[in-house]
Design an enzyme around this catalytic site. Structure first.
Site, PDB file in Angstrom:
ATOM      1  N   HIS A  32      21.593  -6.361   2.210  1.00  0.00           N
ATOM      2  CA  HIS A  32      20.080  -6.250   2.207  1.00  0.00           C
ATOM      3  C   HIS A  32      19.693  -5.472   3.508  1.00  0.00           C
ATOM      4  O   HIS A  32      19.911  -5.708   4.474  1.00  0.00           O
ATOM      5  CB  HIS A  32      19.561  -7.659   2.456  1.00  0.00           C
ATOM      6  CG  HIS A  32      18.246  -7.788   2.306  1.00  0.00           C
ATOM      7  ND1 HIS A  32      17.342  -7.848   1.014  1.00  0.00           N
ATOM      8  CD2 HIS A  32      17.158  -7.935   3.402  1.00  0.00           C
ATOM      9  CE1 HIS A  32      16.203  -7.950   1.286  1.00  0.00           C
ATOM     10  NE2 HIS A  32      15.948  -7.968   2.619  1.00  0.00           N
ATOM     11  N   ASP A  34      16.680  -4.016   5.452  1.00  0.00           N
ATOM     12  CA  ASP A  34      15.116  -4.035   5.574  1.00  0.00           C
ATOM     13  C   ASP A  34      14.445  -2.579   6.061  1.00  0.00           C
ATOM     14  O   ASP A  34      14.779  -2.591   7.131  1.00  0.00           O
ATOM     15  CB  ASP A  34      14.822  -5.251   6.500  1.00  0.00           C
ATOM     16  CG  ASP A  34      14.916  -6.666   5.879  1.00  0.00           C
ATOM     17  OD1 ASP A  34      14.478  -6.783   4.907  1.00  0.00           O
ATOM     18  OD2 ASP A  34      15.608  -7.388   6.758  1.00  0.00           O
ATOM     19  N   MET A 136       9.302 -13.843  -1.000  1.00  0.00           N
ATOM     20  CA  MET A 136       9.535 -14.195   0.530  1.00  0.00           C
ATOM     21  C   MET A 136       9.256 -15.571   0.919  1.00  0.00           C
ATOM     22  O   MET A 136       8.321 -16.138   0.382  1.00  0.00           O
ATOM     23  CB  MET A 136       8.474 -13.210   1.449  1.00  0.00           C
ATOM     24  CG  MET A 136       8.615 -11.823   1.096  1.00  0.00           C
ATOM     25  SD  MET A 136      10.237 -10.976   1.711  1.00  0.00           S
ATOM     26  CE  MET A 136      10.305 -11.648   3.511  1.00  0.00           C
ATOM     27  N   ASP A 174      14.022 -14.561   0.633  1.00  0.00           N
ATOM     28  CA  ASP A 174      14.416 -13.927   1.859  1.00  0.00           C
ATOM     29  C   ASP A 174      13.745 -14.620   3.083  1.00  0.00           C
ATOM     30  O   ASP A 174      12.107 -14.392   3.034  1.00  0.00           O
ATOM     31  CB  ASP A 174      13.871 -12.404   1.717  1.00  0.00           C
ATOM     32  CG  ASP A 174      14.310 -11.565   2.811  1.00  0.00           C
ATOM     33  OD1 ASP A 174      14.825 -11.963   3.758  1.00  0.00           O
ATOM     34  OD2 ASP A 174      13.851 -10.428   2.684  1.00  0.00           O
TER      35      ASP A 174
HETATM   36  C1  DX5 Z   1      11.858 -10.665   7.080  1.00  0.00           C
HETATM   37  C2  DX5 Z   1      13.185  -9.636   6.608  1.00  0.00           C
HETATM   38  C3  DX5 Z   1      14.402 -10.812   6.193  1.00  0.00           C
HETATM   39  C4  DX5 Z   1      15.165 -11.049   7.487  1.00  0.00           C
HETATM   40  C5  DX5 Z   1      15.775 -12.243   7.218  1.00  0.00           C
HETATM   41  O1  DX5 Z   1      10.752  -9.685   6.895  1.00  0.00           O
HETATM   42  O2  DX5 Z   1      12.690  -9.180   5.165  1.00  0.00           O
HETATM   43  O3  DX5 Z   1      15.402  -9.906   5.339  1.00  0.00           O
HETATM   44  O4  DX5 Z   1      15.952 -10.148   7.780  1.00  0.00           O
HETATM   45  O5  DX5 Z   1      16.291 -13.021   8.323  1.00  0.00           O
HETATM   46  P1  DX5 Z   1      16.566 -14.229   8.552  1.00  0.00           P
HETATM   47  O6  DX5 Z   1      17.773 -14.689   7.364  1.00  0.00           O
HETATM   48  O7  DX5 Z   1      17.006 -14.460   9.966  1.00  0.00           O
HETATM   49  O8  DX5 Z   1      15.352 -15.222   8.285  1.00  0.00           O
HETATM   50 ZN    ZN Z   2      14.341  -8.480   3.571  1.00  0.00          ZN
END
Ligand code: DX5
Ligand code: ZN
Length: 226
Positions: A32, A34, A136, A174
């Site tokens: 993944h 971001d 989300m 996520d």
């Molecule tokens: C947040 C991102 C996520 C983030 C998740 O905006 O889209 O992908 O990296 O991180 P964790 O698993 O630590 O919440």
């Molecule tokens: Zn993400």
């Protein structure tokens, strides 16, 4: 199929290749990535050059999450850099349908994401145009936040809508997913699990094996031993 998609936002960027190897060897299938533009979300993360460098390094499926205003501006760049799945936010597109068509015309899978405050029904009309729905489970923008409990019902509702339409759409979650709550989201209907802190903080190999044990157990119906 249940899939783990470790989010490199929580990785040590000076050791990215090494840490990705550990996650891949332990059984993670997606990566993944971001992408933040400092506008749709306050922070800035990776750009095309990180994606194309990683593309030469690993064959994992690149699950690119564009937290970007008007993502049509960048979809082709990320497709060229090696993205396999390109996910855009329903809140960020002036024309959602055209954006999804654009991603498909680039030969990539299209994902559509909804922020926690956006009604889940707002994506209903696009479900037959996407490969993956990203629900989300925290406010996008930063890693290491806590899972929002109201997300469980939203995942359930999304799975119900997809089922009613007889579609085969993955549901990705996520934000704030841990070894402790992953079975809750799986049970609600998610099957692509993003995890940043829960994978990259601590023993990466062990974290992935523990998560995969829960994912596999949910598929076979046997309890996980972690
Ligand atoms: C947040 C991102 C996520 C983030 C998740 O905006 O889209 O992908 O990296 O991180 P964790 O698993 O630590 O919440
Ligand atoms: Zn993400």
């Amino acid at each position: 199929m249940n899939i783990l998609s470790p989010s490199i936002l929580a990785a040590d960027c000076a050791r990215l290749g090494e840490q990705i190897d550990l996650a891949e060897q332990a059984g993670a299938q997606y990566l993944h990535i971001d992408i933040m533009d400092g506008m749709f979300v306050p922070s800035i993360s990776f750009g095309m050059c990180v994606v194309s460098s990683l593309r030469k390094y690993t064959d994992m499926i690149f699950d690119v999450h564009l937290m970007v205003e008007e993502p049509t501006r960048y979809a082709a760049d990320f497709a060229r850099s090696g993205a396999d799945i390109i996910t855009v936010h329903v809140e960020a597109c002036s024309n959602v349908e055209e954006t999804l068509d654009w991603i498909h015309s680039l030969g990539r899978k299209a994902g559509l994401s909804v922020k926690p405050a956006t009604p889940i029904r707002s994506v209903e009309k696009y479900l037959d145009k996407i490969d993956m729905l990203l629900v989300m489970t925290v406010e996008p923008g930063f890693g290491g936040q806590r899972y929002l409990p109201a997300s469980t019902e939203r995942i359930r509702e999304a799975r119900k809508m997809i089922k009613e339409k007889g579609l085969n759409v993955d549901i990705e979650v996520d934000g704030g997913i841990t070894k402790q709550n992953v079975s809750t989201v799986l049970e609600a209907g998610a099957n692509v699990i993003v995890a940043g802190s829960a994978v990259f903080h601590g023993d990466i190999g062990q974290n992935v094996r523990d998560m995969m044990a829960v994912l596999n157990a949910a598929e076979t119906g046997k309890p996980a031993e972690i």
